[in-house]
Design a protein around this motif. Structure first.
Motif, PDB file in Angstrom:
ATOM      1  N   PHE A  48      33.128  36.469   7.733  1.00 32.91           N
ATOM      2  CA  PHE A  48      33.134  36.486   9.194  1.00 32.91           C
ATOM      3  C   PHE A  48      33.249  35.050   9.688  1.00 32.91           C
ATOM      4  CE2 PHE A  48      31.228  36.830  13.438  1.00 32.91           C
ATOM      5  CZ  PHE A  48      31.961  37.905  13.927  1.00 32.91           C
ATOM      6  N   TYR A  68      31.893  37.788  21.225  1.00 28.69           N
ATOM      7  CA  TYR A  68      31.751  37.376  19.826  1.00 28.69           C
ATOM      8  C   TYR A  68      30.330  37.627  19.322  1.00 28.69           C
ATOM      9  CZ  TYR A  68      31.459  34.179  15.804  1.00 28.69           C
ATOM     10  OH  TYR A  68      31.244  33.629  14.556  1.00 28.69           O
ATOM     11  N   ARG A  72      29.222  40.332  16.464  1.00 29.31           N
ATOM     12  CA  ARG A  72      28.531  39.794  15.294  1.00 29.31           C
ATOM     13  C   ARG A  72      27.184  40.488  15.088  1.00 29.31           C
ATOM     14  NH1 ARG A  72      26.678  33.561  14.990  1.00 29.31           N
ATOM     15  NH2 ARG A  72      25.166  34.380  16.502  1.00 29.31           N
ATOM     16  N   PRO A  83      27.547  37.861   6.016  1.00 31.83           N
ATOM     17  CA  PRO A  83      28.863  37.817   6.676  1.00 31.83           C
ATOM     18  C   PRO A  83      30.063  38.052   5.762  1.00 31.83           C
ATOM     19  CG  PRO A  83      28.135  35.598   6.228  1.00 31.83           C
ATOM     20  CD  PRO A  83      27.039  36.499   5.738  1.00 31.83           C
TER      21      PRO A  83
END
Length: 280
Positions: A48, A68, A72, A83
């Motif tokens: 990520f 964002y 996330r 991630p």
């Protein structure tokens, strides 16, 4: 709220019932037009990325910081290895078209055979962890069977379904989600998990002992209080292995569990006399 092992890379961002911002914020439509259609599109080289890297790759206009952070946070809850990009699941490979051609059905079957434990097996493991003992395969099969055979009443059957599937919110579970105390309202002991709330709480000892005495008289055999009876309505006692005896015990214990649930968040104990009245 549940972290899903191997969450799908094909999970959509827009119009996703599990990702509320994707349905409420029209700004995600601009992401879709830029090429970010699925959760898998958010990963760069298997990880990520930062907001800047994401904006650079897809030429996103300014003003994406909040979106964002939202996406996330969602991925952190859904992907155990975050991630890192989650691995492709069997259905992902089928959808992507990477599993086509001769012999692929056999490959899929083999993958399914080697797949992780089923939700039912995972459920069994959670009960075994709290009980501190292994549930034999035959006993567990009876537990699952009693979900729909303890009562002909749909409402009572639903209660049994929720009990077996650990759907009720205990103090121990609330502690994990909200940071509150995990102690029992009745005895103040902790952790107040499902086994504690239905069986192990010291304050319930008199209730289940009285239940066992009453059922011993009804069935004309000695019924010993146990977590299997208190939680699942099944027993390994030889005296209650007959079909009629097992049915009576399953139904009676289900009514008792209902009485416990009615006082789930109270310090007041369920009363044996009220259970007797419920049975009548």
């Amino acid at each position: 709220y549940k972290r899903v092992e191997g969450a799908s890379v094909w999970t959509p961002i827009c119009n996703n019932h599990r990702f509320v911002p994707g349905r409420m914020d029209g700004g995600f439509q601009s992401w879709q037009r830029a090429g970010i259609r699925r959760m898998g599109d958010l990963f760069i080289d298997g990880s990520f990325p930062s907001l800047k890297a994401l904006e650079d790759k897809f030429n996103l206009p300014p003003g994406n910081a909040f979106k964002y952070l939202q996406v996330r946070a969602f991925l952190k809850k859904q992907v155990v290895a975050f991630p890192t990009l989650p691995p492709l699941r069997i259905q992902d490979r089928v959808v992507s078209g990477t599993w086509v051609g001769e012999g692929r059905v056999s490959d899929i079957y083999q993958e399914l055979q080697e797949a992780e434990e089923t939700p039912v097996e995972e459920l069994k493991g959670k009960w075994e962890e709290e009980l501190g003992e292994e549930l034999e395969a035959g006993l567990w099969a009876e537990v699952l069977g009693r979900v729909n055979s303890s009562s002909s009443c749909a409402r009572l059957s639903l209660i049994q379904f929720k009990v077996v599937h650990r759907a009720h919110m205990t103090a121990a579970r609330m502690s994990k989600f909200f940071g509150v105390e995990d102690s029992c309202m009745r005895c103040k002991g902790s952790p107040a998990n499902h086994v504690h709330m239905f069986w192990a709480c010291p304050e319930l000892r008199v209730f289940w002992q009285g239940f066992a005495r009453a059922m011993s008289k009804v069935l004309n055999t000695r019924v010993v209080p146990s977590p299997e009876i208190a939680i699942f309505g099944v027993s390994e006692d030889p005296g209650v292995q007959g079909v009629k005896e097992a049915d009576v015990l399953a139904f009676a214990s289900l009514v008792a569990r209902r009485r416990i649930l009615l006082a789930w968040r109270d310090s007041e104990l369920p009363k044996l006399g009220v259970w007797v009245s419920d049975m009548a």
